[in-house]
Write a protein that holds these residues in place. Structure first.
Motif, short mmCIF file in Angstrom:
data_model
loop_
_atom_site.label_atom_id
_atom_site.label_comp_id
_atom_site.label_asym_id
_atom_site.label_seq_id
_atom_site.Cartn_x
_atom_site.Cartn_y
_atom_site.Cartn_z
N PRO A 216 18.66 9.38 19.17
CA PRO A 216 19.15 8.16 19.81
C PRO A 216 18.23 7.70 20.93
N ALA A 217 18.35 6.43 21.30
CA ALA A 217 17.54 5.88 22.39
C ALA A 217 17.91 6.54 23.71
N THR A 218 17.00 6.46 24.66
CA THR A 218 17.25 7.01 26.00
C THR A 218 18.47 6.31 26.62
N GLY A 219 19.44 7.09 27.04
CA GLY A 219 20.65 6.53 27.63
C GLY A 219 21.84 6.53 26.71
N GLU A 220 21.68 6.95 25.45
CA GLU A 220 22.78 6.94 24.49
C GLU A 220 23.32 8.33 24.18
N SER A 221 22.81 9.35 24.87
CA SER A 221 23.32 10.71 24.69
C SER A 221 24.16 11.08 25.92
N TYR A 222 25.48 10.83 25.86
CA TYR A 222 26.33 11.11 27.01
C TYR A 222 27.78 11.21 26.55
N HIS A 223 28.61 11.79 27.41
CA HIS A 223 30.06 11.83 27.20
C HIS A 223 30.81 11.06 28.29
N ILE A 224 30.20 10.92 29.47
CA ILE A 224 30.81 10.17 30.57
C ILE A 224 29.75 9.26 31.16
N GLU A 225 30.10 7.99 31.35
CA GLU A 225 29.20 7.02 31.98
C GLU A 225 29.95 6.30 33.08
N LEU B 216 34.00 2.82 34.11
CA LEU B 216 33.94 4.19 33.64
C LEU B 216 34.13 4.19 32.13
N VAL B 217 33.25 4.91 31.42
CA VAL B 217 33.34 5.03 29.96
C VAL B 217 33.43 6.50 29.60
N LEU B 218 34.46 6.87 28.85
CA LEU B 218 34.61 8.22 28.32
C LEU B 218 34.30 8.16 26.83
N ARG B 219 33.37 9.00 26.38
CA ARG B 219 32.86 8.92 25.01
C ARG B 219 33.01 10.29 24.33
N PRO B 220 34.16 10.56 23.73
CA PRO B 220 34.36 11.85 23.08
C PRO B 220 33.54 12.03 21.80
N ALA B 221 33.18 10.92 21.16
CA ALA B 221 32.37 10.95 19.94
C ALA B 221 31.47 9.72 19.94
N PRO B 222 30.33 9.75 19.22
CA PRO B 222 29.36 8.65 19.30
C PRO B 222 29.93 7.26 19.05
N ARG B 223 30.91 7.13 18.16
CA ARG B 223 31.44 5.80 17.83
C ARG B 223 32.68 5.41 18.62
N HIS B 224 33.22 6.31 19.43
CA HIS B 224 34.50 6.08 20.10
C HIS B 224 34.32 6.12 21.61
N LYS B 225 34.83 5.08 22.29
CA LYS B 225 34.70 4.99 23.74
C LYS B 225 36.02 4.50 24.34
N PHE B 226 36.41 5.15 25.42
CA PHE B 226 37.55 4.70 26.22
C PHE B 226 37.00 4.14 27.53
N ARG B 227 37.41 2.91 27.86
CA ARG B 227 36.79 2.16 28.95
C ARG B 227 37.81 1.87 30.04
N LEU B 228 37.38 2.04 31.29
CA LEU B 228 38.18 1.70 32.46
C LEU B 228 37.35 0.81 33.38
#
Length: 276
Positions: A38-47, A91-103
């Motif tokens: 993945p591109a730089t910045g796309e490997s994360y679980h919390i943003e 705040l973004v919680l990303r438990p899996a690459p295609r799924h994000k929970f956003r606050l």
């Protein structure tokens, strides 16, 4: 003796050996980017990101009481409110690459002091022309949402968003003889879409849009709409740190019986992003 051809063959062999000696290390240093990298910045679980926003505001409010219809008060023209900088937290919680929970939390607060240039009626009270007033607009928005990226590639992603936006707005007018305030709050659902493209592996362009409207046909006493647009670029120094900047527009309006309000904010923003 046939020494000249021998020298030519010897020189050619040495040149070939030298070429191989230089080429092999260079080949060993070159590592093509894996297809699943993945591109730089796309490997994360919390943003988490914090923005400074510099919007221009257009807003009106009206509040009825005791059967007395309120005036449409323009907060710039009538109350002397000026544009100002504000902040936003995401705040973004990303438990899996295609799924994000956003606050998201966006506090909007303006205060002003002015002398009325015309009569206004607010919350059943008439404020006469020439009267000095202190005013405040406190408009908080909390958003919680879910994003599913149905396209997820090394070059970026495309997804849809389901959101619930809770709006809490309070307007207050205070004069030497009277103080009144009106408040409206409630959840507003929204649907949207999000897309990101990496122009190079560490620089991306993102566009995001969400909106919702309660039709007048449901109940003429209640109406609301919400339109949110973000377009911005991000530079990622590493997978964990980046900066971003772009343009944000937010258009919110409500009608609750005889009380109404509208708020339009448009302007550029700058921010920082951290990821884990």
């Amino acid at each position: 003796m046939n020494t000249r051809p021998s020298r030519l063959y010897t020189s050619a062999g040495l040149a070939a050996a030298l070429f191989l000696f230089l080429a092999v290390p260079a080949h060993a240093q070159y590592k093509p980017r894996p297809l699943n990298d993945p591109a730089t910045g796309e490997s994360y679980h919390i943003e988490a990101s914090a923005d400074l926003w510099y919007p221009s505001i257009t807003a009106t409010v009206s509040s009825e009481a005791l059967g007395i219809q309120g005036s449409q008060i323009d907060i710039k023209r009538d109350l002397g409110v000026k544009d100002k900088r504000m902040s936003a937290l995401d705040l973004v919680l990303r438990p899996a690459p295609r799924h994000k929970f956003r606050l998201q939390y966006l506090p909007i607060k303006y205060e002003a002091s002015s002398t009325l240039n015309q009569d206004v009626i607010f919350n059943g009270i008439r404020y006469r022309v020439g009267l000095p007033v202190n005013s405040s607009l406190d408009w908080k928005t909390y958003s919680i949402g879910y994003e599913f990226d149905f396209v997820e590639k090394n070059w970026g992603f495309v997804g849809f968003i389901l959101e619930a936006k809770y709006t809490d707005v309070q307007v207050a007018l205070a004069s030497p003889i009277e103080r009144q305030f009106a408040r409206a709050r409630g959840p507003i659902p929204a649907l949207g879409a999000n897309a990101r493209v990496y122009v190079v592996p560490n620089i991306s362009i993102t566009g995001e849009f969400s909106a919702f409207k309660i039709p007048d046909s449901i109940d003429s006493r209640y109406n609301a709409h919400y339109i949110d647009l973000n377009i911005y670029g991000t530079v990622n120094f590493t997978n964990n740190i980046g900066v971003k900047g772009g343009y944000r527009s937010r258009d919110v309006a409500y009608l609750i019986k005889a009380d109404s309000g509208s708020l339009v904010l448009r302007g550029i923003f700058l921010g920082a992003v951290v990821r884990y």
